[in-house]
Write a protein that holds these residues in place. Structure first.
Motif, PDB file in Angstrom:
ATOM      1  N   TYR A  21     -49.033 -72.274 -21.689  1.00  0.00           N
ATOM      2  CA  TYR A  21     -48.580 -72.018 -22.829  1.00  0.00           C
ATOM      3  C   TYR A  21     -46.896 -72.169 -22.837  1.00  0.00           C
ATOM      4  O   TYR A  21     -46.567 -72.009 -22.006  1.00  0.00           O
ATOM      5  CB  TYR A  21     -48.863 -70.357 -23.132  1.00  0.00           C
ATOM      6  CG  TYR A  21     -50.193 -69.898 -23.113  1.00  0.00           C
ATOM      7  CD1 TYR A  21     -51.145 -70.645 -23.139  1.00  0.00           C
ATOM      8  CD2 TYR A  21     -50.428 -68.609 -23.470  1.00  0.00           C
ATOM      9  CE1 TYR A  21     -52.683 -70.342 -23.104  1.00  0.00           C
ATOM     10  CE2 TYR A  21     -51.816 -68.117 -23.228  1.00  0.00           C
ATOM     11  CZ  TYR A  21     -52.756 -68.894 -23.255  1.00  0.00           C
ATOM     12  OH  TYR A  21     -54.110 -68.708 -23.248  1.00  0.00           O
ATOM     13  N   THR A  23     -44.989 -71.832 -25.957  1.00  0.00           N
ATOM     14  CA  THR A  23     -44.162 -71.113 -26.898  1.00  0.00           C
ATOM     15  C   THR A  23     -45.128 -70.068 -27.426  1.00  0.00           C
ATOM     16  O   THR A  23     -46.252 -70.383 -27.755  1.00  0.00           O
ATOM     17  CB  THR A  23     -44.048 -71.997 -28.238  1.00  0.00           C
ATOM     18  OG1 THR A  23     -43.737 -73.111 -27.833  1.00  0.00           O
ATOM     19  CG2 THR A  23     -42.971 -71.545 -29.408  1.00  0.00           C
ATOM     20  N   PRO A  24     -44.762 -68.693 -27.738  1.00  0.00           N
ATOM     21  CA  PRO A  24     -45.552 -67.714 -28.381  1.00  0.00           C
ATOM     22  C   PRO A  24     -46.320 -67.996 -29.732  1.00  0.00           C
ATOM     23  O   PRO A  24     -45.323 -68.659 -30.502  1.00  0.00           O
ATOM     24  CB  PRO A  24     -44.730 -66.442 -28.122  1.00  0.00           C
ATOM     25  CG  PRO A  24     -43.389 -66.615 -27.611  1.00  0.00           C
ATOM     26  CD  PRO A  24     -43.367 -68.355 -27.527  1.00  0.00           C
ATOM     27  N   THR A  25     -47.303 -67.812 -30.106  1.00  0.00           N
ATOM     28  CA  THR A  25     -47.771 -67.859 -31.326  1.00  0.00           C
ATOM     29  C   THR A  25     -47.254 -67.087 -32.237  1.00  0.00           C
ATOM     30  O   THR A  25     -46.703 -65.848 -31.894  1.00  0.00           O
ATOM     31  CB  THR A  25     -49.479 -67.943 -31.440  1.00  0.00           C
ATOM     32  OG1 THR A  25     -49.447 -66.555 -31.014  1.00  0.00           O
ATOM     33  CG2 THR A  25     -49.875 -68.964 -30.430  1.00  0.00           C
ATOM     34  N   GLN A  28     -47.873 -63.377 -31.724  1.00  0.00           N
ATOM     35  CA  GLN A  28     -47.228 -63.019 -30.359  1.00  0.00           C
ATOM     36  C   GLN A  28     -45.845 -62.870 -30.570  1.00  0.00           C
ATOM     37  O   GLN A  28     -45.273 -61.718 -29.954  1.00  0.00           O
ATOM     38  CB  GLN A  28     -47.493 -64.046 -29.373  1.00  0.00           C
ATOM     39  CG  GLN A  28     -48.976 -64.278 -28.926  1.00  0.00           C
ATOM     40  CD  GLN A  28     -49.426 -65.612 -28.097  1.00  0.00           C
ATOM     41  OE1 GLN A  28     -48.485 -66.192 -27.818  1.00  0.00           O
ATOM     42  NE2 GLN A  28     -50.704 -65.676 -28.021  1.00  0.00           N
ATOM     43  N   GLN A  46     -56.834 -63.690 -37.186  1.00  0.00           N
ATOM     44  CA  GLN A  46     -58.178 -64.209 -36.568  1.00  0.00           C
ATOM     45  C   GLN A  46     -58.276 -64.825 -35.244  1.00  0.00           C
ATOM     46  O   GLN A  46     -57.099 -65.171 -34.776  1.00  0.00           O
ATOM     47  CB  GLN A  46     -58.564 -65.353 -37.734  1.00  0.00           C
ATOM     48  CG  GLN A  46     -59.126 -64.733 -38.890  1.00  0.00           C
ATOM     49  CD  GLN A  46     -57.845 -64.840 -39.968  1.00  0.00           C
ATOM     50  OE1 GLN A  46     -57.089 -65.469 -40.099  1.00  0.00           O
ATOM     51  NE2 GLN A  46     -57.984 -63.827 -40.814  1.00  0.00           N
ATOM     52  N   THR A  47     -59.515 -64.852 -34.720  1.00  0.00           N
ATOM     53  CA  THR A  47     -59.629 -65.612 -33.621  1.00  0.00           C
ATOM     54  C   THR A  47     -59.093 -66.977 -33.577  1.00  0.00           C
ATOM     55  O   THR A  47     -59.014 -67.537 -34.747  1.00  0.00           O
ATOM     56  CB  THR A  47     -61.163 -65.826 -33.296  1.00  0.00           C
ATOM     57  OG1 THR A  47     -61.570 -64.478 -33.382  1.00  0.00           O
ATOM     58  CG2 THR A  47     -61.477 -66.429 -32.146  1.00  0.00           C
ATOM     59  N   GLY A  48     -58.275 -67.418 -32.559  1.00  0.00           N
ATOM     60  CA  GLY A  48     -57.598 -68.703 -32.809  1.00  0.00           C
ATOM     61  C   GLY A  48     -56.168 -68.820 -32.899  1.00  0.00           C
ATOM     62  O   GLY A  48     -55.345 -69.662 -32.809  1.00  0.00           O
ATOM     63  N   THR A  49     -55.523 -67.228 -33.193  1.00  0.00           N
ATOM     64  CA  THR A  49     -54.196 -67.189 -33.375  1.00  0.00           C
ATOM     65  C   THR A  49     -53.525 -66.806 -32.323  1.00  0.00           C
ATOM     66  O   THR A  49     -52.165 -66.523 -32.287  1.00  0.00           O
ATOM     67  CB  THR A  49     -54.087 -65.962 -34.644  1.00  0.00           C
ATOM     68  OG1 THR A  49     -54.671 -64.925 -34.153  1.00  0.00           O
ATOM     69  CG2 THR A  49     -54.434 -66.490 -35.887  1.00  0.00           C
ATOM     70  N   GLY A  50     -54.167 -66.554 -31.378  1.00  0.00           N
ATOM     71  CA  GLY A  50     -53.502 -65.882 -30.094  1.00  0.00           C
ATOM     72  C   GLY A  50     -53.397 -64.639 -29.960  1.00  0.00           C
ATOM     73  O   GLY A  50     -52.823 -63.972 -29.074  1.00  0.00           O
ATOM     74  N   THR A  52     -55.569 -62.182 -28.707  1.00  0.00           N
ATOM     75  CA  THR A  52     -55.824 -61.470 -27.547  1.00  0.00           C
ATOM     76  C   THR A  52     -54.544 -61.375 -26.588  1.00  0.00           C
ATOM     77  O   THR A  52     -54.266 -60.492 -25.967  1.00  0.00           O
ATOM     78  CB  THR A  52     -56.982 -62.297 -26.789  1.00  0.00           C
ATOM     79  OG1 THR A  52     -57.963 -62.595 -27.615  1.00  0.00           O
ATOM     80  CG2 THR A  52     -57.493 -61.276 -25.666  1.00  0.00           C
ATOM     81  N   LYS A  95     -56.653 -63.287 -16.439  1.00  0.00           N
ATOM     82  CA  LYS A  95     -55.940 -64.527 -16.398  1.00  0.00           C
ATOM     83  C   LYS A  95     -54.638 -64.365 -16.519  1.00  0.00           C
ATOM     84  O   LYS A  95     -53.569 -64.769 -15.741  1.00  0.00           O
ATOM     85  CB  LYS A  95     -56.323 -65.548 -17.488  1.00  0.00           C
ATOM     86  CG  LYS A  95     -55.604 -66.723 -17.424  1.00  0.00           C
ATOM     87  CD  LYS A  95     -56.163 -67.579 -18.452  1.00  0.00           C
ATOM     88  CE  LYS A  95     -56.077 -67.942 -19.971  1.00  0.00           C
ATOM     89  NZ  LYS A  95     -56.497 -68.792 -20.557  1.00  0.00           N
TER      90      LYS A  95
HETATM   91  P1  AMP Z   1     -57.539 -65.845 -29.424  1.00  0.00           P
HETATM   92  O1  AMP Z   1     -56.986 -65.986 -30.942  1.00  0.00           O
HETATM   93  O2  AMP Z   1     -56.831 -64.680 -28.702  1.00  0.00           O
HETATM   94  O3  AMP Z   1     -58.966 -66.015 -29.165  1.00  0.00           O
HETATM   95  O4  AMP Z   1     -56.874 -67.043 -28.454  1.00  0.00           O
HETATM   96  C1  AMP Z   1     -57.267 -68.602 -28.939  1.00  0.00           C
HETATM   97  C2  AMP Z   1     -56.785 -69.649 -27.920  1.00  0.00           C
HETATM   98  O5  AMP Z   1     -55.362 -69.625 -27.731  1.00  0.00           O
HETATM   99  C3  AMP Z   1     -57.113 -69.106 -26.661  1.00  0.00           C
HETATM  100  O6  AMP Z   1     -57.853 -70.032 -26.066  1.00  0.00           O
HETATM  101  C4  AMP Z   1     -55.857 -68.825 -25.803  1.00  0.00           C
HETATM  102  O7  AMP Z   1     -56.167 -69.228 -24.382  1.00  0.00           O
HETATM  103  C5  AMP Z   1     -54.906 -69.670 -26.529  1.00  0.00           C
HETATM  104  N1  AMP Z   1     -53.499 -69.334 -26.519  1.00  0.00           N
HETATM  105  C6  AMP Z   1     -52.994 -68.142 -26.809  1.00  0.00           C
HETATM  106  N2  AMP Z   1     -51.824 -68.015 -26.917  1.00  0.00           N
HETATM  107  C7  AMP Z   1     -51.434 -69.218 -26.827  1.00  0.00           C
HETATM  108  C8  AMP Z   1     -50.091 -69.720 -26.730  1.00  0.00           C
HETATM  109  N3  AMP Z   1     -48.760 -69.103 -26.749  1.00  0.00           N
HETATM  110  N4  AMP Z   1     -49.982 -71.184 -26.555  1.00  0.00           N
HETATM  111  C9  AMP Z   1     -51.133 -71.888 -26.525  1.00  0.00           C
HETATM  112  N5  AMP Z   1     -52.250 -71.441 -26.485  1.00  0.00           N
HETATM  113  C10 AMP Z   1     -52.393 -70.056 -26.553  1.00  0.00           C
END
Ligand code: AMP
Length: 458
Positions: A21, A23-25, A28, A46-50, A52, A95
């Motif tokens: 990673y 840059t923070p999304t 984040q 939503q899921t996919g935005t980072g 977690t 992780k």
């Molecule tokens: P999530 O929305 O938490 O399900 O995360 C979606 C995906 O984005 C996961 O596969 C994470 O590993 C990835 N991810 C989370 N944060 C970042 C970031 N800052 N840069 C790139 N990928 C990320």
């Protein structure tokens, strides 16, 4: 903004760097500083935005400072609606926390053996990730001490609400210290979520990241009301005969439905095949290759199997059965309109699908225009917009209508999970996402039903 600017512990930064990673999304960037400052947050993401990492990074950051409270109990508790999500969260915790000293992550999920869970809980736990029903069992048996709990995360709170877990969530929250920091993540922040937040969060900061709407702009969404299975089959036949249709994915609720519908279409002369989770990897790969090289015109699939399919010639997505989760609707229709091309998403709905439609429209922020085809008009007219399930329901309507009661009383409302209480307080048991629903499927082209599909295709 860089991760360094978020002032996270250097061991966490090292793990982030290793994860690739840079840059923070947006979620984040907004959530991490608020959480490090100790605020409660409610975030729509939503899921996919980072999302977690948005809660796990600050959680781990907090864990890097030892606590003075003597206890073996968890310092961070994450509640999720499904086992899959819980496992993903646990993996993420491991992780991102791999360079911190001794972070013990434990998952407590429904459907897994108690003796193993008892053993896991008898050791010191730092992060506990759990589905609510099973956790309640352990709490009631006195196996968890929440004395040192600092952070409670409600992940996908809207799904927990829909799956009937909120009462359990509230019971769990009541067992934790009032001094805790509470985080709520939800696809949408609506009135029902606000009520949960009002009970469990302290003056939370609201965080909103962009809706999935923009992604759907090149996809025309159409709705057809269908009276019954025979009507659905005739509508499908009509859509598939459209000359602008190059390739299509048809979504069904269950694996067996996918098989029987694909067989049916094949028998009618379409180059059709099924794709679902019961097929082995070789069969799946072969089917996908046929789709990619144009050997298949119609793929009949379940949600799980079709995730991530990226084929430029898919001009149409057809929801033969509506998905139970709005998020799945977005994943499904995103299979068309790839690489900036225009796409068409056609959904079949019965009048009983009102609540589902409302949830989908609320999630996407877009209304799906209803269409009729001359000669194939529905006999039963849906209720008028704003006066029933298609209008955004007001608080009273929402309270009265459970998502279970809305379309039928089948229990399989959700991805793999455990039993919960819906908004009417009934217990339900959710089943595998690929296996939701029981329905009539096999009708021949004259609309005569030729078979009956049992509740679960496992
Ligand atoms: P999530 O929305 O938490 O399900 O995360 C979606 C995906 O984005 C996961 O596969 C994470 O590993 C990835 N991810 C989370 N944060 C970042 C970031 N800052 N840069 C790139 N990928 C990320």
């Amino acid at each position: 903004m860089s991760f360094e600017e978020l002032n996270l512990n250097p061991s966490i930064l090292r793990a982030i760097q290793e994860a690739g990673y840079t840059t923070p999304t947006p979620i984040q960037q907004q959530a991490v500083p608020e959480l490090i400052a100790g605020h409660d947050i409610m975030a729509s993401a939503q899921t996919g935005t980072g999302k977690t990492a948005a809660f796990m990074l600050p959680a781990l950051h907090a864990l890097a400072t030892p606590t003075q409270i003597r206890s073996r109990g968890p310092r961070v508790l994450v509640l999720t609606p499904t086992r899959e999500l819980a496992l993903q969260v646990s993996e993420a915790a491991k992780k991102y926390g791999k360079y911190l000293p001794r972070i013990n992550v434990v998952s407590i999920l429904g459907g897994m053996p108690y003796p193993l869970q008892n053993k896991l809980l008898s050791q010191p736990v730092d992060i506990l990730v759990a589905t609510p029903g099973r956790l309640i069992d352990h709490i009631q048996r006195g196996r968890i001490d929440f004395k040192r709990l600092q952070m409670l995360v409600l992940d996908e709170a809207d799904r927990m609400l829909d799956m009937g877990f909120i009462e359990d969530v509230e019971t769990i929250a009541a067992a934790t210290p009032a001094t805790r920091q509470t985080l709520l993540f939800s696809a949408t922040l609506d009135n029902a979520i606000d009520r949960v937040a009002a009970k469990l969060l302290k003056t939370p900061k609201r965080i909103q990241v962009s809706s999935p709407k923009s992604k759907l702009d090149n996809i025309e969404q159409r709705l057809h009301y269908a009276d019954d299975m025979s009507h659905k089959n005739r509508l499908l036949n009509h859509v598939l005969r459209d000359e602008t249709l190059k390739q299509a994915i048809v979504f069904t609720a269950t694996k067996r439905d996918a098989d029987s519908l694909a067989d049916n279409l094949y028998a009618q002369g379409y180059a059709a095949a099924a794709l679902h989770g019961d097929m082995n990897q070789r069969e799946r790969t072969r089917t996908l290759t046929r789709l990619r090289n144009g050997g298949l015109r119609v793929l009949v699939a379940t949600d799980v199997a079709a995730r991530g399919i990226d084929v430029a010639d898919i001009t149409h997505v057809i929801n033969f059965d509506l998905p139970k989760f709005a998020e799945d609707y977005v994943h499904r229709i995103g299979r068309t309109g790839r690489a900036g091309a225009a796409g068409i998403a056609v959904s079949f709905a019965s009048v009983k699908d009102g609540m589902n439609l409302t949830k989908i429209e609320r999630y996407t922020g877009q209304r799906i225009a209803s269409h009729t085809i001359p000669g194939l008009e529905p006999r039963i007219k849906p209720r008028s917009p704003g006066n029933g399930p298609r209008g955004t329901p007001n608080v009273t309507q929402r309270r009265k209508r459970s998502p279970f009661a809305g379309h039928d009383s089948r229990p399989g409302f959700g991805a793999t999970g455990e039993s919960g209480r819906n908004r009417n307080g009934q217990r339900g048991r959710s089943i595998d996402a690929d296996n939701r629903g029981n329905s009539f499927r096999n009708s021949n082209s004259n609309g005569n039903r030729t078979g009956y599909q049992a509740a679960r295709s496992k």
